[in-house]
Write an enzyme that holds these catalytic residues in place. Sequence first.
Site, PDB file in Angstrom:
ATOM      1  N   ASP A 159      22.906   1.538  80.718  1.00 38.30           N
ATOM      2  CA  ASP A 159      22.784   0.557  79.629  1.00 38.30           C
ATOM      3  C   ASP A 159      22.014  -0.676  80.097  1.00 38.30           C
ATOM      4  O   ASP A 159      21.533  -1.458  79.271  1.00 38.30           O
ATOM      5  CB  ASP A 159      24.182   0.108  79.157  1.00 38.30           C
ATOM      6  CG  ASP A 159      24.657   0.878  77.938  1.00 38.30           C
ATOM      7  OD1 ASP A 159      23.800   1.255  77.101  1.00 38.30           O
ATOM      8  OD2 ASP A 159      25.876   1.097  77.813  1.00 38.30           O
TER       9      ASP A 159
ATOM     10  N   GLN B 197      31.198   2.614  76.052  1.00 39.24           N
ATOM     11  CA  GLN B 197      30.778   2.233  74.698  1.00 39.24           C
ATOM     12  C   GLN B 197      31.444   0.922  74.272  1.00 39.24           C
ATOM     13  O   GLN B 197      32.661   0.774  74.362  1.00 39.24           O
ATOM     14  CB  GLN B 197      31.131   3.376  73.721  1.00 39.24           C
ATOM     15  CG  GLN B 197      30.635   3.159  72.317  1.00 39.24           C
ATOM     16  CD  GLN B 197      29.097   3.184  72.219  1.00 39.24           C
ATOM     17  OE1 GLN B 197      28.426   3.966  72.862  1.00 39.24           O
ATOM     18  NE2 GLN B 197      28.552   2.299  71.406  1.00 39.24           N
TER      19      GLN B 197
ATOM     20  N   LYS C 174      24.169   9.889  71.040  1.00 41.81           N
ATOM     21  CA  LYS C 174      23.813   9.899  72.471  1.00 41.81           C
ATOM     22  C   LYS C 174      24.054  11.286  73.070  1.00 41.81           C
ATOM     23  O   LYS C 174      23.247  11.776  73.859  1.00 41.81           O
ATOM     24  CB  LYS C 174      24.638   8.835  73.226  1.00 41.81           C
ATOM     25  CG  LYS C 174      24.194   7.413  72.910  1.00 41.81           C
ATOM     26  CD  LYS C 174      25.154   6.348  73.423  1.00 41.81           C
ATOM     27  CE  LYS C 174      24.819   4.997  72.815  1.00 41.81           C
ATOM     28  NZ  LYS C 174      25.748   3.930  73.176  1.00 41.81           N
TER      29      LYS C 174
END
Length: 290
Positions: free
Chosen positions: A119, A96, A52
């Site tokens: 997300d 995460q 990422k």
Amino acid sequence: MNILDGKKCADSLIAEIGKKVSGYVQGGLRKPHMTIILVGEHAPSESYVKSKITTSGLSGFESELIRLPESIREEELLARIREINEDHTTDGLIVQLPLPKHINPQNIINAIDPAKDIDGFHPTNFGKMTLGQKAFRPATAYGICKLLQYYSIPTKAKHVVVIGRSNIVGKPISIMLANDFDIGNATVTLTHIETPRELLLEMTRVADIVIVAVGIPGFVTPDMVKEGAVLIDVGINRLESGKLVGDVDFDAVAPKCSWITPVPGGVGRMTVAALMINTLNAYQNNFNLV
Ligand code: NAD
């Protein structure tokens, strides 16, 4: 059989994002900024976070990785999230997953400002997406849609069978493809661990598109799919040999498919690309650019 090349598609999306960002920066704006919180040590998470961060650089973004100890209390993590929510120099925030067992992931997801929730897991974004409204869409599902779009694979009026109902993949991709979106309008069957085996086979054998996210190597075998089906393999499984494989017995199933995603180089790449699209959109929202 044709390969749905996630790397090629992702590279082209990232190049497009990079061009837009450089235009904004030349116009005097700051770069988009993505923040990632990583709690504890978890080898797969390390590699996802690395990817990422690298991709955010290629997109012309700035990024920041905040590492927090495994022992952090839920309250402390929530406090950090609240700080970042208030920080106007951060456009997108990722916490995460998975988190250590003593932390409730739903409490964490719920604490992220929906405007920074790149997300797309926050109930506000998930709810809006479900209702067909503008929202950050969950990145893996959104990435799959972008990949189908890139290869002009129609979903309208097709029968899609999704295997696995997780909140991050199976559930959102089912909803998105059933919705009246630009990529959607499919008839979707969502199957899961309680689906009787016979029913699962009945469904997958007539599916035009099979999307599998179960986390079991070799789960999809050739007898499960019809000739000419499109196969989207979301699984990422590390074998004892160290080899990375998906949920599809690729060598056996691929010859029956019209299109299939490889692992690696398929959906994983698209997930990261979709996160970059969401980050760009969060930034554009902040600066009223759209
Ligand atoms: P999960 O691990 O949370 O859950 C697995 C799902 O599979 C459950 O919904 C369960 O009902 C279903 N399932 C299990 N056994 C089944 C069976 N026998 N028949 C039918 N359904 C069954 O799911 P997840 O978090 O979506 O992860 C699934 C896989 O996808 C993992 O390998 C994960 O690493 C991978 N993944 C990849 C990406 C990516 O970017 N490529 C993103 C997220 C997850």
